[in-house]
Design an enzyme around this catalytic site. Structure first.
Site, PDB file in Angstrom:
ATOM      1  N   ARG A  99      16.951  63.022  25.053  1.00  0.00           N
ATOM      2  CA  ARG A  99      16.631  62.597  23.693  1.00  0.00           C
ATOM      3  C   ARG A  99      17.950  62.438  22.929  1.00  0.00           C
ATOM      4  O   ARG A  99      18.915  63.163  23.191  1.00  0.00           O
ATOM      5  CB  ARG A  99      15.781  63.652  22.963  1.00  0.00           C
TER       6      ARG A  99
ATOM      7  N   ARG B 256      15.788  63.998  18.620  1.00  0.00           N
ATOM      8  CA  ARG B 256      15.636  65.418  18.258  1.00  0.00           C
ATOM      9  C   ARG B 256      16.550  65.662  17.074  1.00  0.00           C
ATOM     10  O   ARG B 256      17.745  65.365  17.125  1.00  0.00           O
ATOM     11  CB  ARG B 256      16.016  66.283  19.451  1.00  0.00           C
TER      12      ARG B 256
ATOM     13  N   GLU C 254       5.924  75.059  17.411  1.00  0.00           N
ATOM     14  CA  GLU C 254       5.327  74.184  18.414  1.00  0.00           C
ATOM     15  C   GLU C 254       3.880  73.855  18.045  1.00  0.00           C
ATOM     16  O   GLU C 254       3.128  74.714  17.592  1.00  0.00           O
ATOM     17  CB  GLU C 254       5.355  74.849  19.788  1.00  0.00           C
TER      18      GLU C 254
END
Length: 168
Positions: A114, A51, A59
């Site tokens: 992440r 990320r 999104e």
């Protein structure tokens, strides 16, 4: 401890600390970007998701965040997804299939496990900053990962003022 259960590369260092290496180490200074998941998330050749710290792109996929963003901005879900696709395409063209170096901040992982990183291409391009500079991301500053927050704010304001990327 029975020596029969120690890994083959187990050692007793001179300073008296016992270390047992687990798994392979990965060189984050020379990582291949295997694919771009969305405008602010990439996947490395070792399968780890990264990320990008400090930025947020619209999104592209169905998610709770997509609907929250729709309510917050009063924008249609489909319109947000189209912007998300544009951001994804920009990031994909910028990094996919290229080698990169990762720089970590105070926290190395998020709640989804992440990696959190600033990413640099081998030609020196600061990926997080370039996405903001070209107008494909908003800011997402989450302390304590704030090393480049001031730079990102400056680039974001310039992108908006100059109507770049998603701000056209």
């Amino acid at each position: 401890i029975s020596l029969f259960f120690l890994p083959y590369n187990f050692c007793f260092p001179a300073e008296g600390k016992i270390t047992i290496p687990f798994g392979k180490s990965y060189n984050y200074t020379d990582a291949l970007v295997k694919r771009v998941i969305d405008g602010d998330t990439i996947q490395l050749e070792n399968g780890e998701r990264v990320r990008l710290i400090g930025i947020d792109t619209p999104e592209m996929h169905e998610s709770d965040k997509l609907y929250r963003d729709s309510q917050r901005t009063q924008q249609d879900v489909t319109a947000i997804q189209k912007l998300g696709r544009r951001a994804w395409e920009f990031t994909k063209n910028l990094v996919e299939g290229k080698r990169a170096s990762l720089e970590f901040d105070a926290e190395k992982r998020d709640v989804y496990d992440r990696l959190l990183a600033y990413v640099y291409l081998k030609d020196g391009t600061f990926v997080n900053a370039e996405i903001v500079k070209q107008g494909y991301a908003s800011l997402m500053t989450i302390p304590p990962n704030v090393k480049y927050a001031d730079l990102f704010l400056k680039l974001y304001q310039e992108a908006r003022e100059n109507r770049r990327g998603l701000w056209k």
